[in-house]
Design an enzyme around this catalytic site. Structure first.
Site, PDB file in Angstrom:
ATOM      1  N   CYS A   1       0.824  -1.219   0.000  1.00  0.00           N
ATOM      2  CA  CYS A   1       0.000   0.000   0.000  1.00  0.00           C
ATOM      3  C   CYS A   1       0.855   1.265   0.000  1.00  0.00           C
ATOM      4  O   CYS A   1       1.678   1.477   0.899  1.00  0.00           O
ATOM      5  CB  CYS A   1      -0.924   0.007   1.214  1.00  0.00           C
ATOM      6  SG  CYS A   1      -1.960   1.477   1.301  1.00  0.00           S
ATOM      7  N   ARG A  10      -0.118   4.543   2.991  1.00  0.00           N
ATOM      8  CA  ARG A  10      -0.020   4.280   4.430  1.00  0.00           C
ATOM      9  C   ARG A  10       0.246   5.503   5.303  1.00  0.00           C
ATOM     10  O   ARG A  10       0.212   5.405   6.527  1.00  0.00           O
ATOM     11  CB  ARG A  10       1.069   3.216   4.685  1.00  0.00           C
ATOM     12  CG  ARG A  10       0.634   1.832   4.300  1.00  0.00           C
ATOM     13  CD  ARG A  10       1.735   0.828   4.571  1.00  0.00           C
ATOM     14  NE  ARG A  10       2.651   0.668   3.453  1.00  0.00           N
ATOM     15  CZ  ARG A  10       3.834   0.074   3.544  1.00  0.00           C
ATOM     16  NH1 ARG A  10       4.253  -0.363   4.714  1.00  0.00           N
ATOM     17  NH2 ARG A  10       4.602  -0.059   2.477  1.00  0.00           N
ATOM     18  N   TRP A  15      -9.137   5.535  -0.312  1.00  0.00           N
ATOM     19  CA  TRP A  15      -9.680   6.098  -1.548  1.00  0.00           C
ATOM     20  C   TRP A  15      -8.774   5.656  -2.691  1.00  0.00           C
ATOM     21  O   TRP A  15      -7.688   5.114  -2.481  1.00  0.00           O
ATOM     22  CB  TRP A  15      -9.746   7.634  -1.483  1.00  0.00           C
ATOM     23  CG  TRP A  15      -8.471   8.260  -1.005  1.00  0.00           C
ATOM     24  CD1 TRP A  15      -7.330   8.498  -1.727  1.00  0.00           C
ATOM     25  CD2 TRP A  15      -8.191   8.719   0.327  1.00  0.00           C
ATOM     26  NE1 TRP A  15      -6.363   9.070  -0.933  1.00  0.00           N
ATOM     27  CE2 TRP A  15      -6.860   9.214   0.334  1.00  0.00           C
ATOM     28  CE3 TRP A  15      -8.940   8.764   1.518  1.00  0.00           C
ATOM     29  CZ2 TRP A  15      -6.265   9.754   1.479  1.00  0.00           C
ATOM     30  CZ3 TRP A  15      -8.332   9.283   2.655  1.00  0.00           C
ATOM     31  CH2 TRP A  15      -7.017   9.780   2.626  1.00  0.00           C
ATOM     32  N   GLU A  46      -4.902   3.267 -10.566  1.00  0.00           N
ATOM     33  CA  GLU A  46      -5.537   1.965 -10.338  1.00  0.00           C
ATOM     34  C   GLU A  46      -6.712   1.790 -11.299  1.00  0.00           C
ATOM     35  O   GLU A  46      -6.928   0.711 -11.843  1.00  0.00           O
ATOM     36  CB  GLU A  46      -6.085   1.864  -8.910  1.00  0.00           C
ATOM     37  CG  GLU A  46      -5.049   1.931  -7.813  1.00  0.00           C
ATOM     38  CD  GLU A  46      -5.703   1.753  -6.447  1.00  0.00           C
ATOM     39  OE1 GLU A  46      -6.039   2.784  -5.812  1.00  0.00           O
ATOM     40  OE2 GLU A  46      -5.906   0.595  -6.025  1.00  0.00           O
TER      41      GLU A  46
HETATM   42  N1  ARG Z   1      -6.650  -1.834  -7.147  1.00  0.00           N
HETATM   43  C1  ARG Z   1      -7.963  -2.110  -6.636  1.00  0.00           C
HETATM   44  C2  ARG Z   1      -9.019  -1.592  -7.609  1.00  0.00           C
HETATM   45  O1  ARG Z   1      -8.686  -1.002  -8.588  1.00  0.00           O
HETATM   46  C3  ARG Z   1      -8.189  -1.443  -5.304  1.00  0.00           C
HETATM   47  C4  ARG Z   1      -7.161  -1.747  -4.239  1.00  0.00           C
HETATM   48  C5  ARG Z   1      -7.213  -0.825  -3.054  1.00  0.00           C
HETATM   49  N2  ARG Z   1      -6.933   0.527  -3.469  1.00  0.00           N
HETATM   50  C6  ARG Z   1      -6.981   1.605  -2.669  1.00  0.00           C
HETATM   51  N3  ARG Z   1      -6.724   2.750  -3.203  1.00  0.00           N
HETATM   52  N4  ARG Z   1      -7.286   1.508  -1.409  1.00  0.00           N
HETATM   53  O2  ARG Z   1     -10.192  -1.723  -7.407  1.00  0.00           O
END
Ligand code: ARG
Length: 354
Positions: free
Chosen positions: A61, A64, A224, A229
């Protein structure tokens, strides 16, 4: 268990500057409880601080820096269906917080928890020709249970769960509690015609939380999103939504030849679109440069508190322009300290019918 309990309690008490007498009293009580019952029960404070430590120890992560801001819903006493559903809806509402997303975790009983079969509480279904291929298995399970989607690219999956000793069943969320963001680009209005959207809050629901020798098998948690991602991985990976060509077309790039660098331009513009769409909708999201800066601050804080920073380099390096952020340029020891979140063993995941 006693050893792990001791390690956890000792570390927690020392971080919080509690005196030795209260430490020893608590250790004696835990030791007696384990001798008596084979286990022990965390106080709310232990549960809450342990969950925060688990986030702090999450090697994958980049977010953090915020570990200490986690809100912990103690749901260990939830034993009927209605309170379970209420606790899940409460989590979604509190975490969404009208767009100003709150890091949040809900922790159920370690020994007889409700079981959740979803990877995340909110996720889009995957069919042969539509939706998120990463969710095909969960979608098939939902369908076997009688759920029917609308066969769109963005059908929110139902919650699939089982109360202790009860059959697997599903629950469809009231649509008003699921915040979603439509993706547009201020300089490329045609992007809108792809009708892309994404949900606001990623709530991981398939990991074990381990604190002081106690495993909590059901403990959904969220932060968030970091923009890449969604834009780089979820939308663009060839085995996910695979949208590079459609997006390039909407942006009217005339070629995607490797040496035109238009694949890369497309990716950058898609990140711009996702980021600003979230911002415009008032939904928290972070770009990869800022996230990496925040991670450096986290590293500084940890060193100041005489703790080592563990990490998994391949996950901490963002999937867009990795070399532009500091994480790329040094290594991290990938040592797993507890408290932590752990992947479930294979036999505890997947389809409950097979
Ligand atoms: N990578 C995952 C997604 O695209 C989420 C993982 C957690 N990500 C976060 N920013 N807390 O759905």
């Amino acid at each position: 268990m006693l050893t792990e309990a001791k390690n956890f309690i000792t570390q927690m008490y020392s971080e919080l500057n509690y005196d030795n007498q209260s430490l020893n009293e608590r250790l004696t009580a835990i030791s007696a409880e384990i001798t008596d019952t084979g286990s022990y029960t965390h106080t709310y404070e232990e549960l809450s601080y342990g969950a925060k430590m688990a986030w702090r120890n999450s090697n994958r992560c980049i977010g953090r820096f915020f570990w200490n801001t986690l809100t912990v819903q103690d749901a260990r006493d939830v034993d009927d269906e209605d309170t379970f559903i209420a606790s899940i809806n409460h989590h979604i509402n509190e975490a969404t917080n009208n767009g100003k997303i709150k890091p949040f975790i809900t922790i159920y009983h370690p020994e007889h928890p409700p079981k959740i079969f979803n990877n995340q509480l909110i996720r889009y279904a995957g069919y042969d020709d539509y939706g998120d291929p990463a969710e095909k298995q969960v979608t098939a399970l939902a369908q076997q249970l009688g759920w029917q989607g609308n066969n769109t690219n963005f059908d929110v999956l139902p919650l699939i769960y089982a109360m202790p000793n009860q059959p697997v069943t599903y629950y469809e969320y009231p649509s008003e509690i699921i915040k979603e963001v439509a993706i547009t680009h201020d300089q490329y209005p045609k992007l809108k015609s792809l009708a892309l959207k994404w949900y606001a809050v990623p709530i991981i629901s398939n990991m074990d939380l381990k604190i002081g020798g106690i495993t909590y098998p059901t403990a959904p948690f969220n932060g968030w999103y970091m923009v890449n991602e969604i834009a780089v991985r979820n939308f663009t990976d060839s085995y996910r939504y695979n949208l590079l060509e459609s997006v390039a077309e909407a942006l009217e790039f005339d070629t995607l030849k490797n040496n035109s660098f238009n694949k890369d331009r497309t990716l950058v513009e898609l990140n711009h679109a996702v980021y600003h769409s979230f911002k415009q909708a008032g939904v928290s999201i972070v770009d990869h440069h800022t996230a990496s800066k925040q991670f450096s601050l986290f590293e500084q804080n940890e060193y100041q508190n005489k703790r080592d920073v563990t990490g998994k380099w391949s996950w901490l390096v963002p999937s867009l322009s990795p070399t532009l952020v500091s994480n790329y340029h040094h290594g991290y020891p990938n040592i797993m300290n507890d408290p932590n979140f752990h992947y479930k063993q294979q036999e505890k995941r997947g389809c409950p019918f097979h």
